[in-house]
Scaffold this active site. Structure first.
Site, PDB file in Angstrom:
ATOM      1  N   ASN A   1       0.849  -1.201   0.000  1.00 20.63           N
ATOM      2  CA  ASN A   1       0.000   0.000   0.000  1.00 20.63           C
ATOM      3  C   ASN A   1       0.882   1.248   0.000  1.00 20.63           C
ATOM      4  O   ASN A   1       2.104   1.154  -0.034  1.00 20.63           O
ATOM      5  CB  ASN A   1      -0.941  -0.028   1.210  1.00 20.63           C
ATOM      6  CG  ASN A   1      -0.160  -0.084   2.504  1.00 20.63           C
ATOM      7  OD1 ASN A   1       0.511   0.862   2.880  1.00 20.63           O
ATOM      8  ND2 ASN A   1      -0.236  -1.224   3.187  1.00 20.63           N
TER       9      ASN A   1
ATOM     10  N   ASP B   1      -4.258  -6.502   5.106  1.00 23.35           N
ATOM     11  CA  ASP B   1      -5.223  -7.388   5.764  1.00 23.35           C
ATOM     12  C   ASP B   1      -5.115  -8.803   5.203  1.00 23.35           C
ATOM     13  O   ASP B   1      -5.406  -9.774   5.889  1.00 23.35           O
ATOM     14  CB  ASP B   1      -6.650  -6.857   5.568  1.00 23.35           C
ATOM     15  CG  ASP B   1      -6.880  -5.597   6.406  1.00 23.35           C
ATOM     16  OD1 ASP B   1      -6.424  -5.591   7.570  1.00 23.35           O
ATOM     17  OD2 ASP B   1      -7.465  -4.628   5.894  1.00 23.35           O
TER      18      ASP B   1
ATOM     19  N   LYS C   1       9.686 -16.775 -10.118  1.00 17.62           N
ATOM     20  CA  LYS C   1       8.906 -15.724 -10.778  1.00 17.62           C
ATOM     21  C   LYS C   1       7.798 -16.350 -11.640  1.00 17.62           C
ATOM     22  O   LYS C   1       8.070 -17.261 -12.435  1.00 17.62           O
ATOM     23  CB  LYS C   1       9.849 -14.891 -11.656  1.00 17.62           C
ATOM     24  CG  LYS C   1       9.146 -13.735 -12.319  1.00 17.62           C
ATOM     25  CD  LYS C   1      10.096 -12.930 -13.192  1.00 17.62           C
ATOM     26  CE  LYS C   1       9.299 -11.865 -13.937  1.00 17.62           C
ATOM     27  NZ  LYS C   1      10.100 -11.211 -14.964  1.00 17.62           N
TER      28      LYS C   1
ATOM     29  N   PHE D   1      -4.848   3.328  14.383  1.00 19.55           N
ATOM     30  CA  PHE D   1      -5.223   4.312  13.369  1.00 19.55           C
ATOM     31  C   PHE D   1      -6.306   3.663  12.506  1.00 19.55           C
ATOM     32  O   PHE D   1      -6.362   2.443  12.396  1.00 19.55           O
ATOM     33  CB  PHE D   1      -4.025   4.658  12.474  1.00 19.55           C
ATOM     34  CG  PHE D   1      -3.140   5.748  13.012  1.00 19.55           C
ATOM     35  CD1 PHE D   1      -2.350   5.532  14.124  1.00 19.55           C
ATOM     36  CD2 PHE D   1      -3.087   6.996  12.395  1.00 19.55           C
ATOM     37  CE1 PHE D   1      -1.524   6.529  14.620  1.00 19.55           C
ATOM     38  CE2 PHE D   1      -2.264   8.005  12.877  1.00 19.55           C
ATOM     39  CZ  PHE D   1      -1.479   7.773  13.996  1.00 19.55           C
TER      40      PHE D   1
ATOM     41  N   LYS E   1     -13.899   0.357  14.489  1.00 19.91           N
ATOM     42  CA  LYS E   1     -12.608  -0.309  14.715  1.00 19.91           C
ATOM     43  C   LYS E   1     -12.151  -0.167  16.163  1.00 19.91           C
ATOM     44  O   LYS E   1     -11.553  -1.084  16.724  1.00 19.91           O
ATOM     45  CB  LYS E   1     -11.550   0.246  13.750  1.00 19.91           C
ATOM     46  CG  LYS E   1     -11.784  -0.211  12.315  1.00 19.91           C
ATOM     47  CD  LYS E   1     -10.795   0.368  11.324  1.00 19.91           C
ATOM     48  CE  LYS E   1     -11.152  -0.097   9.914  1.00 19.91           C
ATOM     49  NZ  LYS E   1     -10.322   0.505   8.873  1.00 19.91           N
TER      50      LYS E   1
ATOM     51  N   LYS F   1     -11.566  -3.674  17.976  1.00 17.89           N
ATOM     52  CA  LYS F   1     -10.192  -4.009  18.372  1.00 17.89           C
ATOM     53  C   LYS F   1      -9.941  -3.713  19.844  1.00 17.89           C
ATOM     54  O   LYS F   1      -8.815  -3.836  20.320  1.00 17.89           O
ATOM     55  CB  LYS F   1      -9.194  -3.272  17.474  1.00 17.89           C
ATOM     56  CG  LYS F   1      -9.319  -3.681  15.995  1.00 17.89           C
ATOM     57  CD  LYS F   1      -8.264  -3.048  15.102  1.00 17.89           C
ATOM     58  CE  LYS F   1      -8.549  -3.332  13.625  1.00 17.89           C
ATOM     59  NZ  LYS F   1      -7.417  -3.937  12.917  1.00 17.89           N
TER      60      LYS F   1
HETATM   61  O1  PMT Z   1       2.787   6.417   6.438  1.00 17.68           O
HETATM   62  P1  PMT Z   1       2.182   7.705   5.935  1.00 17.68           P
HETATM   63  O2  PMT Z   1       2.445   7.940   4.464  1.00 17.68           O
HETATM   64  O3  PMT Z   1       2.589   8.881   6.791  1.00 17.68           O
HETATM   65  O4  PMT Z   1       0.596   7.561   6.059  1.00 17.68           O
HETATM   66  C1  PMT Z   1       0.026   7.468   7.338  1.00 17.68           C
HETATM   67  C2  PMT Z   1      -1.128   6.439   7.404  1.00 17.68           C
HETATM   68  C3  PMT Z   1      -2.284   6.903   6.526  1.00 17.68           C
HETATM   69  C4  PMT Z   1      -0.653   5.052   6.937  1.00 17.68           C
HETATM   70  C5  PMT Z   1      -1.543   6.364   8.911  1.00 17.68           C
HETATM   71  O5  PMT Z   1      -1.950   7.634   9.354  1.00 17.68           O
HETATM   72  C6  PMT Z   1      -2.678   5.379   9.128  1.00 17.68           C
HETATM   73  O6  PMT Z   1      -3.849   5.689   9.009  1.00 17.68           O
HETATM   74  N1  PMT Z   1      -2.307   4.098   9.476  1.00 17.68           N
HETATM   75  C7  PMT Z   1      -3.240   2.977   9.631  1.00 17.68           C
HETATM   76  C8  PMT Z   1      -3.506   2.368   8.287  1.00 17.68           C
HETATM   77  C9  PMT Z   1      -4.371   1.152   8.353  1.00 17.68           C
HETATM   78  O7  PMT Z   1      -3.935   0.090   8.026  1.00 17.68           O
HETATM   79  O8  PMT Z   1      -5.592   1.312   8.825  1.00 17.68           O
HETATM   80  P2  PMT Z   1      -6.654   0.098   8.968  1.00 17.68           P
HETATM   81  O9  PMT Z   1      -7.927   0.800   9.122  1.00 17.68           O
HETATM   82  O10 PMT Z   1      -6.520  -0.853   7.819  1.00 17.68           O
HETATM   83  O11 PMT Z   1      -6.246  -0.652  10.292  1.00 17.68           O
HETATM   84  C10 PMT Z   1      -6.771  -0.270  11.575  1.00 17.68           C
HETATM   85  C11 PMT Z   1      -5.696  -0.463  12.632  1.00 17.68           C
HETATM   86  O12 PMT Z   1      -5.413  -1.870  12.781  1.00 17.68           O
HETATM   87  C12 PMT Z   1      -4.368   0.214  12.320  1.00 17.68           C
HETATM   88  O13 PMT Z   1      -3.849   0.747  13.510  1.00 17.68           O
HETATM   89  C13 PMT Z   1      -3.516  -0.929  11.808  1.00 17.68           C
HETATM   90  O14 PMT Z   1      -2.126  -0.715  12.103  1.00 17.68           O
HETATM   91  C14 PMT Z   1      -4.044  -2.118  12.611  1.00 17.68           C
HETATM   92  N2  PMT Z   1      -3.952  -3.406  11.909  1.00 17.68           N
HETATM   93  C15 PMT Z   1      -4.409  -3.537  10.639  1.00 17.68           C
HETATM   94  C16 PMT Z   1      -4.332  -4.758  10.014  1.00 17.68           C
HETATM   95  C17 PMT Z   1      -3.771  -5.850  10.718  1.00 17.68           C
HETATM   96  N3  PMT Z   1      -3.647  -7.049  10.150  1.00 17.68           N
HETATM   97  N4  PMT Z   1      -3.351  -5.695  11.980  1.00 17.68           N
HETATM   98  C18 PMT Z   1      -3.450  -4.501  12.603  1.00 17.68           C
HETATM   99  O15 PMT Z   1      -3.070  -4.352  13.768  1.00 17.68           O
END
Ligand code: PMT
Length: 409
Positions: free
Chosen positions: A209, A278, A288, A322, A336, A340
């Site tokens: 991403n 995810d 490859k 986040f 979320k 979580k």
């Molecule tokens: O890195 P930059 O360019 O500065 O951009 C910042 C950002 C947009 C990446 C950052 O501000 C941000 O929003 N990060 C979270 C991105 C994300 O994956 O969001 P999500 O809604 O998919 O996940 C929710 C939360 O679960 C996040 O805290 C994530 O780290 C966590 N997560 C997600 C998937 C997973 N398998 N395990 C997790 O713990």
């Protein structure tokens, strides 16, 4: 901001790294500091005072016995008005004089007279740096409260390879910010994740991403600046690891899950700013995949949800996530937060102007488990990090009270 309007005295002693001190002064001025440069006689053999004077927009002090300088600048006034003093480069000679309390020129006199916090950025030949006398002198100054940044390793101007290069000007600025910042996170062990994960399809291709890592790096940098012991688990990023932060590099979501789980055992605060994929390809190819193989579809399987796993054994740890969203930001962030079982979520509309991946600013909503919400304006990512950590400080210090944010109407 710790540098805005603060007076930083930059002492420049005589070494080839003097030219890098020019960049240090430029960065400090750019960050809002009032910079007063003090140069030794040897430093003036490498770079002229005019260069520093032009960059700082302030007169440069060079001579205790110059009557004009003494009446206009005054070495005691310089020592008194300093909020912080940084010596860059700090030669073996100036370090020795300071350790011994010798004040035989303007810089060393200011250093003895000031009560401001001191940052030393040594630069010298590797054998000089390793000399027991230099090491003993540095240890004495550290014991008296001086902060030492660097020296870094690499090829040296004298032709040697090894430790002795001046720390980067950015790292020296960060150390100056550190000494000027209240240490309200001292004693906290903050674990931060940042950047994107890469999920291999084959040895050449992957799913990923757009996260650059800047948001997570800002949280790590600011937490360290405020006194926390910081571990940063980083996926793919082009950024240089912040100084003073323990950094663990990973590639896949599975690796990030393992690294976060291991570091979380001793963390008091976890901030997951990483964009973890995810899903990952269920059967990554060992070789490859040929164009002619024309795979009809990519079979995916879920990656571990790192935050959810942490929530099952939460203890007294503060968990912050986040939520990167493109619509219904607050609603999705709230979902979320609950799913979580987090203490705080940072809702991040990645389509908002100034909130894009890779930028230096962000626009976020803070929503805590008590349902309180704060919509922050466009801020730098460091300012966003400060607001998140302000919430942590309030949460940790209000042992019995639940932390609250101002309700947004
Ligand atoms: O890195 P930059 O360019 O500065 O951009 C910042 C950002 C947009 C990446 C950052 O501000 C941000 O929003 N990060 C979270 C991105 C994300 O994956 O969001 P999500 O809604 O998919 O996940 C929710 C939360 O679960 C996040 O805290 C994530 O780290 C966590 N997560 C997600 C998937 C997973 N398998 N395990 C997790 O713990």
């Amino acid at each position: 901001m710790p540098l805005d309007g603060r007076t930083v005295v930059v002492g420049v002693s005589g070494g080839i790294a003097c030219y890098k001190a020019c960049e240090l002064v430029r960065l400090l001025v750019g960050a809002g500091a009032r910079v007063r440069a003090v140069m030794t006689a040897a430093a003036q053999r490498f770079v002229t005072p005019l260069t520093f004077q032009t960059l700082a927009g302030q007169p440069v002090a060079t001579d205790t016995f110059d009557l004009t300088q003494e009446s206009e600048i005054g070495h005691i006034r310089l020592a008194d008005e300093a909020d912080a003093v940084a010596i860059a480069p700090a030669t073996a000679n100036v370090i020795a004089k300071l350790a011994a309390g010798i004040a035989d020129d303007l810089l060393t006199t200011v250093l003895l007279a000031t009560r401001a916090p001191l940052v030393l950025a040594p630069a010298m030949n590797v054998h000089m740096w390793e000399h027991p006398t230099v090491q003993e002198n540095v240890a004495r100054l550290v014991a008296r409260g001086a902060r030492v940044v660097g020296p870094a390793s690499g090829s040296l101007a004298c032709g040697y390879e090894g430790t002795g290069r001046l720390a980067s000007p950015e790292d020296v600025v960060e150390e100056i910010r550190h000494v000027l910042t209240p240490q309200d996170l001292a004693g906290e062990r903050v674990l931060v994740s940042a950047g994107a994960t890469q999920e291999p399809i084959d040895p050449v291709r992957y799913l990923s991403n757009r996260s650059s890592g800047k948001m997570g790096f800002a949280v790590a940098r600011v937490a360290r600046r405020r006194g926390a012991d910081v571990t940063l688990v980083v996926g793919t990023t082009a950024l240089t690891p912040p100084a003073g932060v323990h950094t663990v590099q990973v590639t896949t979501g599975e690796e990030m899950a393992r690294a976060v789980q291991a570091a979380a055992a001793s963390a008091t605060v976890v901030v997951m700013a990483a964009a973890v994929a995810d899903y990952r390809p269920r059967h990554p190819s060992e070789h490859k995949v040929k164009k002619s193989a024309r795979p009809a579809a990519l079979e995916l399987e879920p990656n571990p949800d790192i935050l959810r796993r942490l929530a099952t054994r939460k203890g007294r740890r503060v968990l912050i996530g986040f939520a990167a969203e493109t619509e219904h930001v607050v609603r999705e962030a709230r979902r979320k937060l609950a799913e979580k079982r987090l203490d705080l979520i940072v809702g991040n509309d990645v389509t908002a102007p100034g909130a894009a991946f890779g930028g230096d600013t962000n626009v976020v909503h803070l929503i805590d488990a008590a349902g309180e919400e704060q919509a922050l304006p466009l801020l730098s990512k460091e300012e966003v990090a400060d607001r998140i950590l302000d919430w942590v400080v309030a949460h940790r210090s209000a042992a019995t009270r639940r932390p609250t944010l101002r309700r947004v109407r």
